[in-house]
Design a protein around this motif. Structure first.
Motif, PDB file in Angstrom:
ATOM      1  N   PRO A  62     -41.032  21.795 -16.614  1.00 21.13           N
ATOM      2  CA  PRO A  62     -41.757  22.003 -15.353  1.00 21.13           C
ATOM      3  C   PRO A  62     -40.863  22.550 -14.248  1.00 21.13           C
ATOM      4  O   PRO A  62     -41.318  23.360 -13.425  1.00 21.13           O
ATOM      5  CB  PRO A  62     -42.286  20.603 -15.001  1.00 21.13           C
ATOM      6  CG  PRO A  62     -41.504  19.654 -15.836  1.00 21.13           C
ATOM      7  CD  PRO A  62     -41.073  20.393 -17.051  1.00 21.13           C
ATOM      8  N   PRO A  79     -46.859  24.574 -13.535  1.00 18.01           N
ATOM      9  CA  PRO A  79     -47.066  23.841 -14.792  1.00 18.01           C
ATOM     10  C   PRO A  79     -48.384  23.074 -14.753  1.00 18.01           C
ATOM     11  O   PRO A  79     -48.674  22.401 -13.769  1.00 18.01           O
ATOM     12  CB  PRO A  79     -45.874  22.867 -14.847  1.00 18.01           C
ATOM     13  CG  PRO A  79     -45.308  22.811 -13.475  1.00 18.01           C
ATOM     14  CD  PRO A  79     -45.818  23.981 -12.681  1.00 18.01           C
ATOM     15  N   GLU A  95     -50.206  20.234 -16.724  1.00 20.11           N
ATOM     16  CA  GLU A  95     -49.935  19.242 -17.766  1.00 20.11           C
ATOM     17  C   GLU A  95     -51.188  18.912 -18.575  1.00 20.11           C
ATOM     18  O   GLU A  95     -52.263  18.762 -18.010  1.00 20.11           O
ATOM     19  CB  GLU A  95     -49.399  17.958 -17.129  1.00 20.11           C
ATOM     20  CG  GLU A  95     -48.080  18.184 -16.426  1.00 20.11           C
ATOM     21  CD  GLU A  95     -47.576  16.946 -15.701  1.00 20.11           C
ATOM     22  OE1 GLU A  95     -48.003  15.831 -16.061  1.00 20.11           O
ATOM     23  OE2 GLU A  95     -46.761  17.116 -14.785  1.00 20.11           O
TER      24      GLU A  95
END
Ligand SMILES: Cc1ncc(COP(=O)(O)O)c(C=O)c1O
Length: 397
Positions: free
Chosen positions: A131, A141, A143
């Motif tokens: 990240p 990023p 997730e």
């Protein structure tokens, strides 16, 4: 007046893995009998034939000068041959950039592919560097959590749910740091076909390719989905396979235009990787895999001991890791319980408690985007491993 540190660099957080390591080392230096499960490196020396190649290279004046920024031509060629041998992925030397370790390849890959605002799908738990390097490159990023109930292996459905019009790339790390999970060929083929359908880049970190146990085998995604080769970046290096973490040689494999661009970046950034280290890497990748086979036997033995001892602890649940050298148990069943007069409610507090009370260093899941877990490396001696786990078991009683 602006701030002293740029917003871009000021936003980088301290590496939690290094922070745990630093605390454990400070205690050790003060004479405490600390046992560390934090290390991300084999505890074996680099094989002799590799060291010998480096000694010889250091004596040869041709290695005392600058060499091509993108890597020694003979090493690039040897990496192409090794890649075909080990994963079955057929590439040319022009598709290789030799970098200062695998970490540098991660950085260069994101820096070369991402524009500001581009989203990268990042399966969690993830290696803590991803990240940060995505954000440094201006990317975002995104997730996607794959927990222990799915053996830490992300699905196409989960990825599809997280995809937006800004999604540019997907990161795959199998075998995985931190979970030790190895994605099956079927899973990776399905993910590859989905990426192809949506015109996404796939960045596949294969640095633990040779560290698999039992029936598990590493799969290189462009081998199971050959049409994806034009949108694939493979990251790799000598660190884990040949016990060469300190030598700093990694590489990135990508389509020729991407490698040209990344080589331009590297030509202004670091120039060539140390020639002596590149010659050592050449000996490593040109040689056989007997050294890693030997290491694997020890890792496999330790892995079994660790998983058994972890699962025997009340409140701890550890799916069997089949790759790399990490176990990633859930400790959710331990949190909220009183232990040695304290009541840890997060894995970070639990890791602190374990270090304070029984002098064992583990990395909390907070470092990997998945709190409620601990990461333990089994790349340490058998006696220390058993002693460290016994201390935790006694504490959690
Ligand atoms: C998943 C993964 N990729 C890449 C690296 C980078 O390794 P190195 O920079 O030592 O070559 C590591 C090291 O811990 C890793 O765990």
């Amino acid at each position: 007046m602006g701030s002293r540190i740029s917003a871009r660099i000021g936003a980088i957080s301290e590496s939690a893995t290094l922070a745990v390591d630093a605390k454990a080392k400070a205690l050790k230096a003060a004479g405490r009998p600390v046992i560390g499960f934090g290390a991300g490196e084999p505890d074996f020396p680099t094989p002799d034939y590799i060291v010998e190649a480096a000694v010889e290279a250091a004596r040869d004046p041709k290695n005392h000068r600058y060499s091509p920024a993108g890597g020694l031509p003979e090493l690039k060629q040897a990496i192409a041959v090794k890649t075909k041998r080990d994963s079955g992925y057929e590439i040319e030397a022009a598709q290789v950039l030799v970098t200062n370790g695998g970490k540098h390849a991660v950085y260069n890959a994101f820096a070369t592919l991402l524009d500001p605002g581009d989203e990268v799908l990042l399966p969690a738990p993830y290696w803590t560097t991803y990240p940060e390097t995505i954000r440094l490159a201006g990317g975002v990023p995104v997730e996607v959590l794959a927990d222990e109930s799915q053996n830490y292996s992300v699905t196409v459905e989960q990825l599809e749910a997280a995809r937006t019009s800004r999604t540019k790339a997907l990161l795959i790390c199998s075998p995985s740091n931190p979970t030790g999970a190895v994605d099956s060929p079927e899973t990776l083929e399905a993910i590859g076909r989905w990426a192809l359908e949506h015109d996404l880049w796939v960045i596949t970190d294969e640095i633990y390719e040779h560290l698999t146990y039992g029936d598990a085998r590493s799969t290189s995604i462009p081998v199971v989905v050959p049409e994806l080769a034009d949108k694939t970046v493979v990251l790799n290096g000598v660190a884990k396979t040949y016990a060469m973490t300190g030598w700093r040689v990694g590489w990135m494999i990508a389509p020729v235009d991407v490698i040209k661009a990344a080589t331009n970046l590297q030509s202004h950034q670091t120039s060539n990787v140390c020639n002596v280290a590149q010659r050592a890497a050449l000996a490593a990748v040109s040689g056989d895999l007997s050294a890693v086979e030997e290491m694997k036997k020890a890792f496999d033995r330790r892995r079994r001991t660790m998983v058994r001892m972890l699962n025997d602890m009340p409140g701890v649940e550890c799916p069997e890791p089949t790759g790399a050298f990490y176990a990633y148990p859930s400790v959710k069943g331990v949190l909220g319980r009183e232990i040695a007069g304290r009541t840890p409610t997060t894995s970070s507090e639990l890791a602190d408690l374990i270090l304070d009370e029984v002098e064992v260093a583990v990395v909390p899941g907070e470092a990997f985007g998945a709190p409620g877990y601990l990461r333990l490396s089994y790349a340490l001696g058998d006696d220390d491993l058993a002693e460290g786990l016994s201390r935790i078991a006694k504490l959690l009683g």
